[in-house]
Write a protein that holds these residues in place. Structure first.
Motif, PDB file in Angstrom:
ATOM      1  N   UNK A   1       0.854  -1.182   0.000  1.00 29.67           N
ATOM      2  CA  UNK A   1       0.000   0.000   0.000  1.00 29.67           C
ATOM      3  C   UNK A   1       0.888   1.230   0.000  1.00 29.67           C
ATOM      4  N   UNK A   2       0.523   2.213  -0.802  1.00 28.64           N
ATOM      5  CA  UNK A   2       1.320   3.438  -0.891  1.00 28.64           C
ATOM      6  C   UNK A   2       1.237   4.235   0.401  1.00 28.64           C
ATOM      7  N   UNK A   3       0.052   4.622   0.770  1.00 25.74           N
ATOM      8  CA  UNK A   3      -0.140   5.432   1.966  1.00 25.74           C
ATOM      9  C   UNK A   3      -1.600   5.315   2.379  1.00 25.74           C
ATOM     10  N   UNK A   4      -1.853   5.268   3.659  1.00 26.31           N
ATOM     11  CA  UNK A   4      -3.217   5.107   4.155  1.00 26.31           C
ATOM     12  C   UNK A   4      -4.099   6.296   3.814  1.00 26.31           C
ATOM     13  N   UNK A   5      -3.525   7.484   3.694  1.00 23.31           N
ATOM     14  CA  UNK A   5      -4.322   8.691   3.493  1.00 23.31           C
ATOM     15  C   UNK A   5      -4.632   8.972   2.026  1.00 23.31           C
ATOM     16  N   UNK A   6      -3.981   8.286   1.096  1.00 23.68           N
ATOM     17  CA  UNK A   6      -4.233   8.527  -0.328  1.00 23.68           C
ATOM     18  C   UNK A   6      -5.347   7.616  -0.797  1.00 23.68           C
ATOM     19  N   UNK A   7      -6.420   8.186  -1.289  1.00 25.16           N
ATOM     20  CA  UNK A   7      -7.572   7.375  -1.668  1.00 25.16           C
ATOM     21  C   UNK A   7      -7.309   6.526  -2.906  1.00 25.16           C
ATOM     22  N   UNK A   8      -6.388   6.921  -3.780  1.00 25.30           N
ATOM     23  CA  UNK A   8      -6.106   6.144  -4.994  1.00 25.30           C
ATOM     24  C   UNK A   8      -5.364   4.848  -4.702  1.00 25.30           C
ATOM     25  N   UNK A   9      -4.702   4.782  -3.570  1.00 24.09           N
ATOM     26  CA  UNK A   9      -3.808   3.661  -3.318  1.00 24.09           C
ATOM     27  C   UNK A   9      -4.260   2.839  -2.113  1.00 24.09           C
ATOM     28  N   UNK A  10      -5.549   2.556  -2.048  1.00 23.97           N
ATOM     29  CA  UNK A  10      -6.053   1.794  -0.911  1.00 23.97           C
ATOM     30  C   UNK A  10      -5.868   0.295  -1.080  1.00 23.97           C
ATOM     31  N   UNK A  11      -5.646  -0.152  -2.297  1.00 26.19           N
ATOM     32  CA  UNK A  11      -5.437  -1.583  -2.490  1.00 26.19           C
ATOM     33  C   UNK A  11      -4.004  -1.932  -2.120  1.00 26.19           C
ATOM     34  N   UNK A  12      -3.827  -3.179  -1.759  1.00 31.00           N
ATOM     35  CA  UNK A  12      -2.504  -3.628  -1.324  1.00 31.00           C
ATOM     36  C   UNK A  12      -1.693  -4.237  -2.463  1.00 31.00           C
ATOM     37  N   UNK A  13      -2.176  -4.155  -3.705  1.00 31.57           N
ATOM     38  CA  UNK A  13      -1.459  -4.799  -4.796  1.00 31.57           C
ATOM     39  C   UNK A  13      -0.715  -3.805  -5.690  1.00 31.57           C
ATOM     40  N   UNK A  14      -0.383  -2.629  -5.168  1.00 30.08           N
ATOM     41  CA  UNK A  14       0.444  -1.676  -5.912  1.00 30.08           C
ATOM     42  C   UNK A  14       1.893  -2.135  -5.882  1.00 30.08           C
ATOM     43  N   UNK A  15       2.598  -1.862  -6.966  1.00 30.87           N
ATOM     44  CA  UNK A  15       3.998  -2.257  -7.042  1.00 30.87           C
ATOM     45  C   UNK A  15       4.877  -1.005  -7.011  1.00 30.87           C
ATOM     46  N   UNK A  16       5.888  -1.037  -6.170  1.00 34.59           N
ATOM     47  CA  UNK A  16       6.830   0.062  -6.011  1.00 34.59           C
ATOM     48  C   UNK A  16       8.220  -0.449  -6.338  1.00 34.59           C
ATOM     49  N   UNK A  17       9.000   0.396  -6.976  1.00 36.26           N
ATOM     50  CA  UNK A  17      10.370   0.019  -7.312  1.00 36.26           C
ATOM     51  C   UNK A  17      11.338   0.741  -6.378  1.00 36.26           C
ATOM     52  N   UNK A  18      12.279  -0.002  -5.855  1.00 40.27           N
ATOM     53  CA  UNK A  18      13.372   0.559  -5.062  1.00 40.27           C
ATOM     54  C   UNK A  18      14.654   0.346  -5.851  1.00 40.27           C
ATOM     55  N   UNK A  19      15.384   1.419  -6.075  1.00 44.32           N
ATOM     56  CA  UNK A  19      16.604   1.321  -6.876  1.00 44.32           C
ATOM     57  C   UNK A  19      17.822   1.665  -6.042  1.00 44.32           C
ATOM     58  N   UNK A  20      18.936   1.116  -6.445  1.00 48.67           N
ATOM     59  CA  UNK A  20      20.248   1.482  -5.907  1.00 48.67           C
ATOM     60  C   UNK A  20      21.088   1.872  -7.116  1.00 48.67           C
ATOM     61  N   UNK A  21      21.606   3.114  -7.096  1.00 51.14           N
ATOM     62  CA  UNK A  21      22.308   3.655  -8.261  1.00 51.14           C
ATOM     63  C   UNK A  21      23.740   4.038  -7.920  1.00 51.14           C
ATOM     64  N   UNK A  22      24.473   4.280  -8.995  1.00 46.06           N
ATOM     65  CA  UNK A  22      25.836   4.794  -8.909  1.00 46.06           C
ATOM     66  C   UNK A  22      25.917   5.972  -9.874  1.00 46.06           C
ATOM     67  N   UNK A  23      26.419   7.117  -9.399  1.00 48.75           N
ATOM     68  CA  UNK A  23      26.538   8.302 -10.246  1.00 48.75           C
ATOM     69  C   UNK A  23      28.004   8.674 -10.356  1.00 48.75           C
ATOM     70  N   UNK A  24      28.435   8.852 -11.589  1.00 49.35           N
ATOM     71  CA  UNK A  24      29.805   9.255 -11.879  1.00 49.35           C
ATOM     72  C   UNK A  24      29.714  10.417 -12.872  1.00 49.35           C
ATOM     73  N   UNK A  25      29.964  11.644 -12.390  1.00 49.50           N
ATOM     74  CA  UNK A  25      29.774  12.821 -13.247  1.00 49.50           C
ATOM     75  C   UNK A  25      30.814  13.886 -12.935  1.00 49.50           C
ATOM     76  N   UNK A  26      31.185  14.616 -13.982  1.00 49.44           N
ATOM     77  CA  UNK A  26      32.038  15.794 -13.838  1.00 49.44           C
ATOM     78  C   UNK A  26      31.302  16.969 -14.469  1.00 49.44           C
ATOM     79  N   UNK A  27      30.667  17.776 -13.635  1.00 49.03           N
ATOM     80  CA  UNK A  27      29.887  18.921 -14.094  1.00 49.03           C
ATOM     81  C   UNK A  27      30.588  20.244 -13.793  1.00 49.03           C
ATOM     82  N   UNK A  28      31.875  20.200 -13.513  1.00 48.07           N
ATOM     83  CA  UNK A  28      32.600  21.414 -13.144  1.00 48.07           C
ATOM     84  C   UNK A  28      32.688  22.419 -14.292  1.00 48.07           C
ATOM     85  N   UNK A  29      32.595  21.948 -15.537  1.00 47.46           N
ATOM     86  CA  UNK A  29      32.658  22.890 -16.661  1.00 47.46           C
ATOM     87  C   UNK A  29      31.395  23.743 -16.765  1.00 47.46           C
TER      88      UNK A  29
END
Length: 181
Positions: free
Chosen positions: A52-80
């Motif tokens: 369930x997303x949240x008890x207070x949100x009326x759209x997400x009262x069902x327990x069969x919603x799917x949520x994705x949890x990600x683990x990422x790696x960021x490698x960036x050089x934005x100094x320019x």
């Protein structure tokens, strides 16, 4: 002839006109400064959970919603991207995918604000998504997402400019544990 008030008005009008011309030149000069930012977002893992997303949100009262949890790696050089007219950078990782009902979907996974050039080289591992990753269809079936790093340059004077890195290879969202196809 001219009173003190007329002379002060003329001096102020000329000063304001000169300042606006100077600010316009500053804003236009930021577009000709060469930049070569590069960034890469790699998704190390994607886990889909059902609940369930949240008890207070009326759209997400069902327990069969799917949520994705990600683990990422960021490698960036934005100094320019930092020059004399850059106040700060707003950077964010975006997952983009399509579904049968919606041709273009974008979800912000993570964001950050960079205020100094010394902080513009980013090498982070194990970053979890900052925001809930839920699809409009409430299911992550047969979804392949490209992840890219986007940035907004917030200037002292002028227009905000945008950019993004090259999109990654598509990542497939796995089925939640316990669900058979």
């Amino acid at each position: 002839m001219n009173s003190l008030q007329n002379r002060a008005n003329a001096v102020m009008a000329f000063s304001i006109s000169a300042i606006f011309c100077l600010l316009g030149a500053i804003a236009l000069s930021a577009f000709i400064i060469p930049t070569s930012p590069n960034g890469l977002v790699a998704v190390n893992s994607i886990k889909v959970v059902t609940g369930r997303y949240d008890k207070t949100w009326f759209d997400y009262k069902t327990r069969d919603n799917q949520f994705a949890n990600t683990v990422m790696q960021i490698d960036a050089d934005l100094s320019s991207l930092f020059h004399w007219n850059t106040k700060q950078l707003f950077i964010y990782a975006v997952a983009e995918y399509s579904t049968p009902t919606h041709s273009k979907n974008q979800i912000v996974l993570w964001d950050s604000i960079i205020k100094r050039k010394s902080d513009a080289v980013i090498r982070k591992k194990g970053i979890k998504n900052k925001y809930s990753v839920i699809d409009v269809n409430k299911k992550w079936t047969d979804i392949h997402a490209n992840v890219s790093l986007h940035w907004n340059i917030v200037p002292y004077v002028g227009f905000m400019t945008y950019g993004h890195s090259q999109a990654s290879e598509p990542y497939a969202f796995p089925l939640p544990s316990g669900i058979q196809t």
